[in-house]
Design an enzyme around this catalytic site. Structure first.
Site, PDB file in Angstrom:
ATOM      1  N   TRP A 170      -7.723  -3.105   8.826  1.00 49.73           N
ATOM      2  CA  TRP A 170      -6.904  -2.019   8.284  1.00 49.73           C
ATOM      3  C   TRP A 170      -6.180  -1.394   9.455  1.00 49.73           C
ATOM      4  O   TRP A 170      -6.721  -1.301  10.565  1.00 49.73           O
ATOM      5  CB  TRP A 170      -7.782  -0.994   7.570  1.00 49.73           C
ATOM      6  N   ASP A 195      -8.873  -0.526  -5.661  1.00 51.94           N
ATOM      7  CA  ASP A 195      -9.749   0.394  -4.931  1.00 51.94           C
ATOM      8  C   ASP A 195      -9.250   1.839  -4.966  1.00 51.94           C
ATOM      9  O   ASP A 195      -8.054   2.091  -5.092  1.00 51.94           O
ATOM     10  CB  ASP A 195      -9.883  -0.062  -3.473  1.00 51.94           C
ATOM     11  N   GLU A 196     -10.193   2.735  -4.844  1.00 51.11           N
ATOM     12  CA  GLU A 196      -9.940   4.152  -4.555  1.00 51.11           C
ATOM     13  C   GLU A 196      -8.936   4.826  -5.483  1.00 51.11           C
ATOM     14  O   GLU A 196      -8.199   5.719  -5.073  1.00 51.11           O
ATOM     15  CB  GLU A 196      -9.478   4.298  -3.089  1.00 51.11           C
ATOM     16  N   ASP A 234       0.883  -1.166   0.000  1.00 48.52           N
ATOM     17  CA  ASP A 234       0.000   0.000   0.000  1.00 48.52           C
ATOM     18  C   ASP A 234       0.915   1.209   0.000  1.00 48.52           C
ATOM     19  O   ASP A 234       2.152   1.064  -0.044  1.00 48.52           O
ATOM     20  CB  ASP A 234      -0.935  -0.009   1.231  1.00 48.52           C
ATOM     21  N   PHE A 281     -12.482  -4.210  11.007  1.00 46.97           N
ATOM     22  CA  PHE A 281     -12.105  -4.242  12.421  1.00 46.97           C
ATOM     23  C   PHE A 281     -11.234  -3.048  12.838  1.00 46.97           C
ATOM     24  O   PHE A 281     -10.737  -3.003  13.955  1.00 46.97           O
ATOM     25  CB  PHE A 281     -11.438  -5.576  12.777  1.00 46.97           C
ATOM     26  N   TRP A 335     -17.144  -4.163  -0.259  1.00 50.91           N
ATOM     27  CA  TRP A 335     -16.693  -3.510   0.981  1.00 50.91           C
ATOM     28  C   TRP A 335     -17.447  -2.224   1.280  1.00 50.91           C
ATOM     29  O   TRP A 335     -17.515  -1.791   2.420  1.00 50.91           O
ATOM     30  CB  TRP A 335     -15.194  -3.249   0.932  1.00 50.91           C
ATOM     31  N   HIS A 385      -3.043   3.376  -4.408  1.00 47.25           N
ATOM     32  CA  HIS A 385      -2.369   2.934  -3.170  1.00 47.25           C
ATOM     33  C   HIS A 385      -0.916   2.545  -3.460  1.00 47.25           C
ATOM     34  O   HIS A 385      -0.393   1.589  -2.882  1.00 47.25           O
ATOM     35  CB  HIS A 385      -3.114   1.749  -2.542  1.00 47.25           C
TER      36      HIS A 385
HETATM   37  C1  TNX Z   1     -10.699   1.822   2.706  1.00 43.40           C
HETATM   38  S1  TNX Z   1     -11.223  -1.044   1.803  1.00 43.40           S
HETATM   39  C2  TNX Z   1      -9.627   1.191   2.105  1.00 43.40           C
HETATM   40  C3  TNX Z   1      -8.384   1.008   2.868  1.00 43.40           C
HETATM   41  C4  TNX Z   1      -8.417   1.727   4.181  1.00 43.40           C
HETATM   42  C5  TNX Z   1      -9.762   1.494   4.847  1.00 43.40           C
HETATM   43  C6  TNX Z   1      -9.868   2.097   6.227  1.00 43.40           C
HETATM   44  C7  TNX Z   1     -10.421  -0.546   0.733  1.00 43.40           C
HETATM   45  C8  TNX Z   1     -10.535  -1.383  -0.397  1.00 43.40           C
HETATM   46  N1  TNX Z   1      -9.695   0.584   0.879  1.00 43.40           N
HETATM   47  O1  TNX Z   1      -7.276   1.407   2.092  1.00 43.40           O
HETATM   48  O2  TNX Z   1      -7.398   1.245   4.972  1.00 43.40           O
HETATM   49  O3  TNX Z   1     -10.774   2.040   4.034  1.00 43.40           O
HETATM   50  O4  TNX Z   1     -11.033   1.671   6.891  1.00 43.40           O
END
Ligand code: TNX
Length: 535
Positions: free
Chosen positions: A461, A314-315, A197, A412, A384, A258
């Site tokens: 996380w 993600d993201e 990450d 968690f 998620w 990430h």
């Molecule tokens: C979202 S879940 C993220 C993580 C973060 C988390 C914190 C996901 C796919 N991405 O990078 O750590 O929220 O709750």
């Protein structure tokens, strides 16, 4: 004399008593102290007493592995020395039922002898059940006797997962092994390892040593911390350790977002970032990036026998502003009539998914991949975003298999009670143990989709979990509730009974030096702050 009204009231009282007995049986009947609760439990009268010279039948079907495992655990957990014997008259009998080799199902019968049957994996689970019963019956004198019982058991879900993020904070082999032990104890079977990450790259890649030597430097709190990572030898050790506990280890290499740690090590692969998330992405259209990642994934594939790789996904939008001005990306968009950066993202995801599939691996990704157009065959989606139930519906409608891991209640890093301060809450909501136990709620059930829901998973996380004490505190006792939610069919027990069965677990956590959240006596273990108190 004949008194009709009296007879009538006697009958009423009898019926009422019967009803009360039945009701009492329903709500207060003593359950056996096992988590997750087994499918069928028939208690019998009588007790089996573990004597100093208990014998364990040699399991010829797996060259004695099961027998030796049970022998070792009896010694380390209970100080009981069991002798392995080749004959059929052992106290603990093991038989390989003729069922699928990897079936989780088992039978455990405790009578004048103890009989376990199932596949090798089933017998492993039978042993966990036995150990839990024994743990709850430990005495100061050391003598352990357990009540006669017949148990038949099988899981609700095939995927019973836990994810640990070791990029944001690194915990190391000892901590991971302890977690794997507890996972196995609760019959969880997938360890999803979030190894890369922005805050750190934690898995050694021979061809690109800077990934760990430079990308491994720092964590979420201290960007200067000397590099922390797992060597390939360490990874093999953990994979082997997990396999002995019937846990599959699934690696995650998060891309194209990430990725700050990658870009720190190899700036040449960067796709830039945004003001808030600088250097967030890997470049999405350069062939050299795909070649680099293919090399990385080949090493990853060779380390993990799971034959599945999680590519994150993600993201990306957090930090892809630079894509708007990157000449190569803009040229690609023009050439391909792409109208948005999401098209670019999907192009990249498809290329990497093809790479993973070409390695004969299943492609796993966070629920952002649902719109990327990956084939449903060979892909697995991790839902998620609890605030986007439509994404789950879309995934299922399109025909994807799904693992359910919504933030609430399965992240968690969210706190367990209202008055916990340091972890996450979202709109005042958090992840209390009861919601974990009750997961999935009825609203997520649908007969139409049941066979697409492969299972459930909790994700740890660690932005706000910087030490072992806090990791324990956030994991326990929710891990037990997760195990039961993933394994037991709804209606096999109830929440009050679950709490009863949790009581002896607290002592076991204590004995294993875990700094757990004591749900029965919260004052005894105050919430550890994010940054202090290494246990
Ligand atoms: C979202 S879940 C993220 C993580 C973060 C988390 C914190 C996901 C796919 N991405 O990078 O750590 O929220 O709750």
């Amino acid at each position: 004399m004949f008194y009709p009204s009296h007879t009538h009231s006697v009958r009423t009282i009898c019926l009422l008593t019967l009803f009360l007995i039945a009701w009492n049986y329903q709500t207060n009947a003593q359950e056996i102290p096992v988590i997750p609760y087994p499918s069928t439990v028939i208690t019998q009268s009588g007790e089996f007493v573990f004597s100093e010279n208990v014998t364990i039948q040699y399991s010829d079907f797996d060259q004695g592995q099961s027998s030796h495992y049970i022998q070792e655990e009896l010694m380390s957990r209970f100080g009981i020395y069991g002798r392995i014997n080749e004959k059929n008259d052992a106290d603990i009998k093991l038989s390989d039922a003729t069922q699928a080799k990897d079936s989780d199902a088992y039978q455990l019968s405790i009578g004048s002898s103890i009989e376990m049957s199932g596949s090798q994996r089933g017998i492993f689970y039978a042993a966990q059940t036995l150990f839990q019963i024994m743990e709850a019956n430990k005495t100061d004198s050391g003598v352990i006797s357990v009540a006669h019982v017949d148990i038949t058991d099988q899981p609700r879900y095939g995927w019973r997962g836990l994810m640990l993020d070791e990029s944001r904070h690194f915990f190391g082999k000892k901590v991971v092994k302890q977690l794997l032990d507890w996972m196995a104890y609760y019959k969880l079977n997938v360890f999803h390892w979030h190894l890369t990450d922005s805050q750190g790259w934690r898995i050694e890649i021979m061809k690109y040593p800077y990934l760990t030597l430079i990308g491994g430097i720092g964590d979420d709190h201290n960007p200067l911390l000397p590099a922390q990572y797992y060597t390939q030898k360490d990874i093999k050790e953990i994979v082997r350790y997990a396999r002995q506990r019937h846990i599959t280890v699934v690696p995650e290499i998060d891309m194209p977002g990430h990725a700050t740690a990658v870009n720190k090590a190899y700036p040449v692969f960067s796709g830039g970032g945004s003001d808030r998330y600088p250097e967030w992405t890997m470049h999405p259209t350069k062939d050299t990036v795909v070649e680099f990642l293919t090399d990385v994934l080949q090493e990853v594939d060779a380390l993990f026998p799971a034959q599945m790789i999680h590519l994150g996904g993600d993201e990306v939008h957090f930090g892809n502003a630079a894509w708007n001005t990157d000449p190569a990306i803009q040229a690609w968009m023009k050439k391909n009539d792409a109208t948005s950066l999401v098209d670019v993202e999907h192009y990249f995801i498809n290329r990497m998914a093809d790479t993973i599939r070409a390695m004969n691996n299943l492609v796993l990704g966070w629920d952002e991949i649902v719109t990327a157009g990956l084939p449903t065959e060979g892909s697995l989606v991790f839902w998620w975003r609890h605030d986007k139930p439509e994404t789950l519906t879309q995934a299922l409608d399109k025909g994807y298999d799904v693992v359910l891991c919504p933030r609430i209640p399965l992240y968690f890093d969210f706190v367990q009670t209202e008055n916990h301060q340091d972890g996450r809450k979202w709109g005042g909501r958090y992840a209390d143990i009861e919601s974990v136990w009750k997961f999935p709620p009825d609203s997520l059930h649908s007969a139409t989709y049941n066979d697409q829901i492969r299972g459930i998973q909790a994700n740890i996380w660690t932005e706000r979990i910087a030490n072992k004490n806090r990791l324990d505190y956030m994991t326990f006792p929710r891990l037990a509730a997760l195990g039961e939610a993933a394994w037991s069919m709804p209606g096999q027990s109830n929440y009050d009974q679950f709490l009863e069965r949790m009581k002896p677990q607290m002592k076991q956590y204590h004995n294993d030096n875990l700094y757990f959240f004591n749900i029965f006596d919260p004052e005894s273990t105050p919430e550890p702050p994010v940054l202090e108190g290494d246990g």
